[in-house]
Design a protein around this motif. Structure first.
Motif, PDB file in Angstrom:
ATOM      1  N   MET A 772      20.032 -43.190 -60.101  1.00 39.63           N
ATOM      2  CA  MET A 772      19.587 -42.718 -58.785  1.00 39.63           C
ATOM      3  C   MET A 772      19.755 -43.776 -57.702  1.00 39.63           C
ATOM      4  SD  MET A 772      16.209 -40.530 -59.904  1.00 39.63           S
ATOM      5  CE  MET A 772      15.649 -40.295 -58.210  1.00 39.63           C
ATOM      6  N   GLN A 773      19.594 -45.050 -58.057  1.00 39.32           N
ATOM      7  CA  GLN A 773      19.730 -46.065 -57.015  1.00 39.32           C
ATOM      8  C   GLN A 773      21.178 -46.206 -56.538  1.00 39.32           C
ATOM      9  OE1 GLN A 773      18.633 -50.040 -58.116  1.00 39.32           O
ATOM     10  NE2 GLN A 773      19.857 -50.042 -59.992  1.00 39.32           N
ATOM     11  N   LEU A 774      22.114 -45.639 -57.307  1.00 43.19           N
ATOM     12  CA  LEU A 774      23.503 -45.580 -56.858  1.00 43.19           C
ATOM     13  C   LEU A 774      23.888 -44.172 -56.419  1.00 43.19           C
ATOM     14  CD1 LEU A 774      25.075 -48.023 -59.399  1.00 43.19           C
ATOM     15  CD2 LEU A 774      25.425 -48.126 -56.939  1.00 43.19           C
ATOM     16  N   GLY A 775      22.878 -43.343 -56.195  1.00 45.80           N
ATOM     17  CA  GLY A 775      23.109 -42.030 -55.611  1.00 45.80           C
ATOM     18  C   GLY A 775      23.557 -40.966 -56.569  1.00 45.80           C
ATOM     19  N   VAL A 776      23.406 -41.162 -57.858  1.00 45.87           N
ATOM     20  CA  VAL A 776      23.737 -40.128 -58.825  1.00 45.87           C
ATOM     21  C   VAL A 776      22.602 -39.107 -58.845  1.00 45.87           C
ATOM     22  CG1 VAL A 776      24.284 -39.618 -61.238  1.00 45.87           C
ATOM     23  CG2 VAL A 776      25.077 -41.752 -60.199  1.00 45.87           C
ATOM     24  N   VAL A 777      22.942 -37.836 -58.714  1.00 47.34           N
ATOM     25  CA  VAL A 777      21.940 -36.767 -58.734  1.00 47.34           C
ATOM     26  C   VAL A 777      21.597 -36.460 -60.181  1.00 47.34           C
ATOM     27  CG1 VAL A 777      21.458 -34.376 -58.117  1.00 47.34           C
ATOM     28  CG2 VAL A 777      22.799 -35.832 -56.573  1.00 47.34           C
ATOM     29  N   ALA A 778      20.305 -36.474 -60.495  1.00 55.50           N
ATOM     30  CA  ALA A 778      19.872 -36.361 -61.889  1.00 55.50           C
ATOM     31  C   ALA A 778      19.330 -34.985 -62.200  1.00 55.50           C
ATOM     32  CB  ALA A 778      18.804 -37.405 -62.173  1.00 55.50           C
ATOM     33  N   LEU A 779      19.690 -34.476 -63.377  1.00 55.26           N
ATOM     34  CA  LEU A 779      19.097 -33.278 -63.962  1.00 55.26           C
ATOM     35  C   LEU A 779      18.380 -33.721 -65.231  1.00 55.26           C
ATOM     36  CD1 LEU A 779      21.383 -32.090 -62.133  1.00 55.26           C
ATOM     37  CD2 LEU A 779      21.682 -30.304 -63.860  1.00 55.26           C
ATOM     38  N   GLY A 780      17.059 -33.609 -65.229  1.00 55.48           N
ATOM     39  CA  GLY A 780      16.314 -34.103 -66.370  1.00 55.48           C
ATOM     40  C   GLY A 780      15.269 -33.119 -66.841  1.00 55.48           C
ATOM     41  N   ASN A 781      15.103 -33.030 -68.154  1.00 58.18           N
ATOM     42  CA  ASN A 781      14.052 -32.199 -68.715  1.00 58.18           C
ATOM     43  C   ASN A 781      12.691 -32.722 -68.260  1.00 58.18           C
ATOM     44  OD1 ASN A 781      14.183 -29.838 -70.135  1.00 58.18           O
ATOM     45  ND2 ASN A 781      14.234 -30.771 -72.167  1.00 58.18           N
ATOM     46  N   ASP A 782      11.792 -31.822 -67.883  1.00 55.48           N
ATOM     47  CA  ASP A 782      10.485 -32.196 -67.363  1.00 55.48           C
ATOM     48  C   ASP A 782       9.556 -32.560 -68.522  1.00 55.48           C
ATOM     49  OD1 ASP A 782       8.332 -32.678 -65.780  1.00 55.48           O
ATOM     50  OD2 ASP A 782       7.990 -30.595 -65.189  1.00 55.48           O
ATOM     51  N   VAL A 783       9.835 -33.726 -69.131  1.00 57.99           N
ATOM     52  CA  VAL A 783       9.035 -34.240 -70.238  1.00 57.99           C
ATOM     53  C   VAL A 783       8.636 -35.659 -69.883  1.00 57.99           C
ATOM     54  CG1 VAL A 783      10.120 -32.789 -71.993  1.00 57.99           C
ATOM     55  CG2 VAL A 783      11.119 -35.020 -71.446  1.00 57.99           C
ATOM     56  N   GLY A 784       7.591 -36.159 -70.566  1.00 57.00           N
ATOM     57  CA  GLY A 784       7.150 -37.523 -70.304  1.00 57.00           C
ATOM     58  C   GLY A 784       6.848 -37.698 -68.821  1.00 57.00           C
ATOM     59  N   ALA A 785       7.405 -38.763 -68.254  1.00 59.83           N
ATOM     60  CA  ALA A 785       7.180 -39.068 -66.840  1.00 59.83           C
ATOM     61  C   ALA A 785       8.449 -38.870 -66.015  1.00 59.83           C
ATOM     62  CB  ALA A 785       6.683 -40.503 -66.701  1.00 59.83           C
ATOM     63  N   VAL A 786       9.332 -37.979 -66.469  1.00 56.12           N
ATOM     64  CA  VAL A 786      10.584 -37.752 -65.741  1.00 56.12           C
ATOM     65  C   VAL A 786      10.307 -37.316 -64.304  1.00 56.12           C
ATOM     66  CG1 VAL A 786      12.625 -36.264 -65.619  1.00 56.12           C
ATOM     67  CG2 VAL A 786      11.976 -37.301 -67.800  1.00 56.12           C
ATOM     68  N   ARG A 787       9.252 -36.533 -64.108  1.00 56.52           N
ATOM     69  CA  ARG A 787       8.965 -36.069 -62.746  1.00 56.52           C
ATOM     70  C   ARG A 787       8.475 -37.202 -61.832  1.00 56.52           C
ATOM     71  NH1 ARG A 787       6.264 -32.038 -61.110  1.00 56.52           N
ATOM     72  NH2 ARG A 787       6.980 -30.647 -62.803  1.00 56.52           N
ATOM     73  N   GLU A 788       8.114 -38.364 -62.413  1.00 54.42           N
ATOM     74  CA  GLU A 788       7.800 -39.510 -61.567  1.00 54.42           C
ATOM     75  C   GLU A 788       9.058 -40.163 -61.008  1.00 54.42           C
ATOM     76  OE1 GLU A 788       4.930 -42.338 -63.048  1.00 54.42           O
ATOM     77  OE2 GLU A 788       3.892 -40.794 -64.221  1.00 54.42           O
ATOM     78  N   ALA A 789      10.224 -39.795 -61.561  1.00 55.87           N
ATOM     79  CA  ALA A 789      11.499 -40.303 -61.050  1.00 55.87           C
ATOM     80  C   ALA A 789      12.208 -39.261 -60.191  1.00 55.87           C
ATOM     81  CB  ALA A 789      12.401 -40.731 -62.202  1.00 55.87           C
ATOM     82  N   ILE A 790      12.199 -38.016 -60.642  1.00 55.32           N
ATOM     83  CA  ILE A 790      12.936 -36.958 -59.944  1.00 55.32           C
ATOM     84  C   ILE A 790      11.976 -36.121 -59.101  1.00 55.32           C
ATOM     85  CG2 ILE A 790      14.351 -34.889 -60.229  1.00 55.32           C
ATOM     86  CD1 ILE A 790      15.330 -36.036 -62.884  1.00 55.32           C
ATOM     87  N   ARG A 791      12.273 -36.009 -57.811  1.00 53.48           N
ATOM     88  CA  ARG A 791      11.558 -35.057 -56.953  1.00 53.48           C
ATOM     89  C   ARG A 791      12.392 -33.780 -56.936  1.00 53.48           C
ATOM     90  NH1 ARG A 791      10.553 -39.725 -53.513  1.00 53.48           N
ATOM     91  NH2 ARG A 791      12.137 -39.031 -52.002  1.00 53.48           N
TER      92      ARG A 791
END
Length: 876
Positions: A772-791
């Protein structure tokens, strides 16, 4: 008036406490009256409530006969320390001209020149007290207290008899005898207090002190309750007796290793193999001096033969300390031990590997480092030099050896083997003229303690186990425990935590607990001061018969092996356990030794049936043994609190990107984002079920079936070996080897538009933050703390693990492939979201807690001049 003139010339006060020695005290008084410096002496007789009338008669008679030279004081019985203090305080209050104090017990005596010689010596040397040998009469024997004064030896025994001459400034600083100590060792306690105030003493040869030895004495009584008194003193002087203080004093006074650098033909003395002195040592002379005068002269207790070239490689790879410790440890059950370093099989510079293996060999010919103890070497050169010759040539005797494989470019610089150099030193010792001299006893006094055994003082506090080589490095140290190093997310977190602590001025050290190999690039070597392998196959993580909420506890039942591990780690100020399962058993013992213990938690695992298990539950089981529990996310901290961990122990250390790209690199990545005809999609991670390989394969298959304009790249370790899993055939065409170098990682992120991470369970994945810090758009399963990284919908997309994950992912990918404006907007938002994340910021709360806890730990008493600087080097 004449009497006052005489008294004004007095410079020395002799204080004699008297209790039940009414007959013997006459000898003590007469030995003072016979002093050549008698005109400078005031003799203070302190009647400590003696029940014998003859005591009062004798003291009063002498005080009447010599009113200008003898003072007689009476008090209620309070013990030896009380009587001494009574006399000290009287002199301090009434005779300001008195400069020196001497304590002569009522049953002892002095040679006539004692105080004249001692006072002149004290002034000449500029020390605070002068102490004697102990020459006994009655039961006749003598004990040699000679050699340089040693703060380390003072932690093991008292070097300074109360019959020492002290300067007034010691008492004016508030140092007195402890009146609560009635069972003995009060002299030892007194001189430790003086040391804590920064004062120093020096031995005077043939002092002239005569100690009356009878079958039963107060000293004899004290040895009967030795352990009890020592424990009491250790509680009272906790900073002085602290493990770290003992290690530091050993480093200053008694170098542990005599290191012969064969390719430079020189020997140096050092405890820290990373910090060698420039000056060369005369090992042969020093060795025989330590044999001839063991109580006065010292030599390092371990001879190490290696080459400077080999040592430089070990230093650069941060293995020198570990290898010295591991070989020294083997000497506990063998006369000689060795290390062989294999530099073959060199890999590319991106993937450097260490491996260690304990084995037995029948010859030292292939060794790059050999170590022998002082006693083994002495026995060999005195009577068995042929044994050493056979050992080198191959006699069939077993030699414990640690074989170390270094798959790195630097391994090419490993020096030659050194077995014949060991034999050369042995023959030089055997040929020395001092060899025959050593067969004669040159002193009638007995040796109090062999100085070559000083290293055992440190070991004593660790159950006799070998301890890690002490260092001259000042400051605090932190050890990080990892079960393995294979470039996983937990390892990368530890690397960045360690880098942050190093930037704060800490010494940082890595312990690899479960594996005997690891992939440690130059980045790890640059961060860590030591890389240490536990080498203990008895740990058996995850295999114990008992479990805690479904998570098996380690079956580490070998108490001796656990003590060994505690000794290896206990010198640290802080120990951080990052998912080393067996190491939970060590934390309680480390915490008892005032080591700050931290659990670094990253995720809760899931079984194949979806049940939560893993390190979070182990930490819950051992929560009492941890001072702080550092979680990789706020969400995991909330989970821990909900499971019953105290909120006061929880401190989120929220993951941050492991590197920071330069602004122009980020700008270039944003400028290239979405400009190509096809969407570039990346998966980066371990190829195991946790990462959702089946879902990933399904996503790839559907995008191919739909003929979406997508180019796939799968980067990870090629561990997919289950041919029955359809994911294998689907993913293999896109598979590329893992990437570890930060420049290569930045290029990988720069060249892709989207990151897909359909994990079954996670912590807070570093790959998301890095991408993300290089602008890559992330698709992540909503597990663990993934939502603390992806809005969701702003910087990337969250996938609902309860739904059809492949269908969700394909829909988002199709949208991004069609709407490049959306892609670029989300890319810019991802960069903005990462700008405020850093490891310095993430670690700040934990560092503050650790610093606060350490500052509250044991320190020297306020107002003291506590100093551990040695006044002189160890006599050799």
């Amino acid at each position: 008036m004449p009497a006052e003139k005489t008294r004004s010339a007095k410079r020395i006060a002799v204080i004699t406490p008297i209790f039940r020695h009414s007959g013997l005290v006459i000898e003590a008084i007469e030995s003072i009256r016979s002093q050549s410096a008698v005109d400078e002496i005031v003799h203070v007789l302190v009647n400590d409530g003696c029940p014998f009338a003859s005591t009062h008669e004798t003291c009063a008679t002498y005080a009447t006969a010599y009113p200008e030279a003898i003072l007689y004081l009476r008090k209620k019985n309070g013990g030896l320390s009380s009587a001494r203090n009574f006399g000290i305080r009287h002199i301090l209050a009434t005779l300001p001209e008195i400069e020196l104090f001497y304590f002569l017990d009522a049953d002892n005596r002095l040679h006539p020149q004692t105080l004249e010689r001692a006072s002149a010596f004290l002034r000449k040397e500029g020390v605070d007290w002068v102490y004697p040998d102990v020459d006994m009469f009655g039961l006749r024997e003598g004990w040699d207290y000679g050699g340089d004064f040693s703060g380390l030896l003072m932690r093991n025994m008292n070097l300074c008899e109360a019959g020492s001459l002290l300067h007034r400034r010691v008492f004016e600083a508030g140092v007195f005898f402890d009146e609560t100590m009635r069972q003995g060792y009060e002299d030892w306690d007194f001189f430790i207090s003086a040391l804590e105030h920064g004062f120093r003493g020096k031995h005077l040869e043939n002092f002239g002190f005569l100690y009356r030895k009878r079958p039963e004495s107060m000293l004899a009584d004290s040895t009967k309750v030795d352990a009890i008194i020592r424990q009491s003193m250790q509680r009272k002087h906790r900073a002085f007796f602290a493990d770290k203080a003992i290690r530091a004093q050993e480093q200053r006074e008694f170098p542990r290793y005599a290191i012969y650098l064969a390719d430079e033909a020189r020997t140096v003395y050092a405890s820290d193999p990373y910090d060698l002195p420039e000056e060369n040592a005369d090992f042969v002379t020093d060795f025989w001096a330590a044999v001839i005068e063991p109580g006065r002269c010292s030599v390092p207790p371990f001879l190490v033969v290696t080459t400077a070239a080999t040592l430089r490689v070990l230093q650069k790879q941060k293995l020198a300390g570990f290898l010295f410790w591991a070989v020294e440890e083997k000497l506990s059950h063998a006369p000689v031990a060795a290390a062989r370093i294999d530099g073959n099989g060199i890999l590319g510079h991106e993937e450097e590997k260490y491996a260690v293996c304990s084995e037995s060999v029948e010859t030292a010919q292939n060794a790059h480092l050999v170590m022998m103890s002082f006693d083994a070497l002495l026995g060999t050169v005195q009577t068995k030099i042929e044994w050493l010759q056979g050992l080198v040539m191959g006699s069939g005797a077993e030699i414990p050896q640690l074989s170390t494989s270094l798959q790195t470019k630097d391994a090419r610089a490993i020096g030659r083997t050194i077995a014949f150099d060991l034999l050369l030193i042995g023959e030089q010792l055997a040929a020395s003229p001092y060899r025959e001299t050593a067969r004669t006893d040159w002193d009638w006094r007995k040796t109090l303690f062999r100085r070559v055994d000083a290293y055992r003082i440190d070991r004593k506090g660790w159950g006799g186990m070998a301890t890690f080589p002490p260092s001259r490095r000042h400051g605090r140290n932190i050890g990080f425990l990892l079960p393995l190093v294979e470039f996983g997310g937990v390892e990368k977190v530890v690397l960045n935590m360690a880098r942050t602590m190093k930037a704060e001025g800490w010494g940082v050290h890595l312990y690899i607990t479960e594996r005997t190999s690891g992939r440690l690039t130059g980045e790890w070597q640059a961060v860590f001061d030591n890389i240490i392998f536990l080498i203990d196959p008895t740990q058996a993580p995850w295999s114990g018969p008992e479990s805690y909420f479904g998570t098996p506890l380690s079956a580490w039942n070998d108490h001796a092996q656990r003590e060994r591990a505690v000794a290896l780690m206990g010198w640290q100020d802080v120990v951080v356990n990052a998912h080393a399962a067996s190491a939970n058993w060590l934390m309680g013992a480390l915490r008892q030794r005032k080591v700050v213990t931290v659990a670094s938690l990253h995720l809760t695992d899931l079984t194949t049936t979806g049940r939560p298990v893993g390190h979070t539950f182990l930490t819950l089981a051992f929560e009492h043994a941890y001072d702080h529990i550092a979680t990789c996310s706020q969400g995991l901290a909330d989970w821990c609190r909900g499971m019953g961990m105290p909120a006061e122990k929880l401190v989120p250390v929220v993951n941050a990107p492991t590197f920071t790209p330069a602004p122009d690199v980020i700008e270039a990545a944003l400028a290239a984002r979405g400009r190509g005809e096809r969407l570039r999609v990346l998966f980066l991670g371990r190829l195991d079920p946790q990462k959702g390989l089946d879902a990933l394969a399904e996503i790839v298959s559907r995008t191919r079936a739909m003929n979406l304009p997508i180019d796939w790249t799968i980067v990870g370790k090629a561990v997919v070996s289950d041919s029955r899993n359809p994911a294998v055939d689907t993913l293999m065409p896109y598979l590329r080897p893992p990437v570890f170098d930060r420049e290569a990682l930045m290029a990988l992120y720069r060249d892709h538009d989207v990151l897909v991470l359909p994990s079954q369970y996670e912590g807070l994945p570093l790959v998301l933050l890095e991408a993300m810090q290089l602008g890559v758009v992330a698709l992540g399963n909503d597990v663990g703390a993934v939502r603390e990284a992806i809005r969701d919908g702003e910087t990337g997309f969250l996938l609902d693990p309860a739904g059809d994950v492949p269908a969700q992912a394909v829909a988002h990918l199709r949208r991004l492939a069609r709407d490049r404006t959306l892609l670029r907007d989300m890319s810019a938002a991802a960069v903005a979201a990462m700008q405020d994340r850093s490891w310095a910021q993430a670690m700040a709360p934990l560092i503050q807690r650790i610093e606060a806890q350490l500052s509250d730990s044991i320190e020297p008493k306020s107002g003291t001049r506590f100093s551990e600087k040695s006044d002189a080097k160890t006599k050799t």
